[in-house]
Scaffold this motif. Sequence first.
Motif, PDB file in Angstrom:
ATOM      1  N   GLU A   4     -28.329 -37.559  27.260  1.00 25.01           N
ATOM      2  CA  GLU A   4     -28.820 -38.217  26.131  1.00 25.01           C
ATOM      3  C   GLU A   4     -27.494 -38.881  25.398  1.00 25.01           C
ATOM      4  O   GLU A   4     -26.402 -38.310  25.503  1.00 25.01           O
ATOM      5  N   SER A   7     -24.768 -40.778  20.440  1.00 22.15           N
ATOM      6  CA  SER A   7     -25.350 -41.382  19.095  1.00 22.15           C
ATOM      7  C   SER A   7     -26.674 -40.862  18.876  1.00 22.15           C
ATOM      8  O   SER A   7     -27.205 -40.533  17.891  1.00 22.15           O
ATOM      9  N   GLN A   8     -27.774 -40.649  19.853  1.00 21.59           N
ATOM     10  CA  GLN A   8     -28.962 -40.173  19.715  1.00 21.59           C
ATOM     11  C   GLN A   8     -28.801 -38.821  19.270  1.00 21.59           C
ATOM     12  O   GLN A   8     -29.509 -38.178  18.529  1.00 21.59           O
ATOM     13  N   TRP A   9     -27.897 -38.064  19.708  1.00 20.32           N
ATOM     14  CA  TRP A   9     -28.219 -36.568  19.625  1.00 20.32           C
ATOM     15  C   TRP A   9     -27.342 -36.654  18.064  1.00 20.32           C
ATOM     16  O   TRP A   9     -27.860 -35.733  17.172  1.00 20.32           O
ATOM     17  N   ALA A  10     -26.465 -37.168  17.706  1.00 25.06           N
ATOM     18  CA  ALA A  10     -25.921 -37.226  16.337  1.00 25.06           C
ATOM     19  C   ALA A  10     -26.988 -37.468  15.242  1.00 25.06           C
ATOM     20  O   ALA A  10     -27.056 -37.045  14.439  1.00 25.06           O
ATOM     21  N   GLU A  11     -28.007 -38.401  15.587  1.00 20.83           N
ATOM     22  CA  GLU A  11     -29.003 -38.951  14.827  1.00 20.83           C
ATOM     23  C   GLU A  11     -29.972 -37.739  14.661  1.00 20.83           C
ATOM     24  O   GLU A  11     -30.564 -37.460  13.599  1.00 20.83           O
ATOM     25  N   ARG A  12     -30.354 -37.054  15.823  1.00 14.91           N
ATOM     26  CA  ARG A  12     -31.342 -35.964  15.685  1.00 14.91           C
ATOM     27  C   ARG A  12     -30.519 -34.826  14.764  1.00 14.91           C
ATOM     28  O   ARG A  12     -31.307 -34.116  13.934  1.00 14.91           O
ATOM     29  N   ARG A  13     -29.517 -34.591  14.942  1.00 13.83           N
ATOM     30  CA  ARG A  13     -28.654 -33.586  14.121  1.00 13.83           C
ATOM     31  C   ARG A  13     -28.580 -33.844  12.792  1.00 13.83           C
ATOM     32  O   ARG A  13     -29.006 -33.188  11.985  1.00 13.83           O
ATOM     33  N   ASP A  14     -28.252 -35.176  12.238  1.00 13.13           N
ATOM     34  CA  ASP A  14     -28.200 -35.665  11.006  1.00 13.13           C
ATOM     35  C   ASP A  14     -29.444 -35.676  10.202  1.00 13.13           C
ATOM     36  O   ASP A  14     -29.625 -35.560   9.218  1.00 13.13           O
ATOM     37  N   ALA A  15     -30.621 -35.885  10.968  1.00 10.54           N
ATOM     38  CA  ALA A  15     -31.918 -35.809  10.433  1.00 10.54           C
ATOM     39  C   ALA A  15     -32.319 -34.457   9.925  1.00 10.54           C
ATOM     40  O   ALA A  15     -33.151 -34.209   9.012  1.00 10.54           O
TER      41      ALA A  15
END
Length: 97
Positions: A4, A7-15
């Motif tokens: 992936e 940016s998608q991984w960072a969004e999941r982590r930050d959520a």
Amino acid sequence: MDDEPLSQWAERRDARIGQLRAVPLVTGDGPRASHLNPDAPRAIQRWNGHLWEAHGFAANLAEARRILFPHAEATATPAASPNLGPGTGRHRKPPTP
């Protein structure tokens, strides 16, 4: 390989930042599941985006749940039984004569 985008991984982590969890404080390799030691004290931990850090303390499972889910008690309603109408379904008792 289907990786992936970063940016998608960072969004999941930050959520998950700010998420709380309760960890039972038991000695040794004993059971850590919450339902096995409901009276054991709990450490409340908060996810900071990289690791779980200490956030608070709860004396037992009930207090930990009040900390983790503060709005759950206000919205809890007793479960109503299903309203079964007349009929002869497979699992219904036959009518008494």
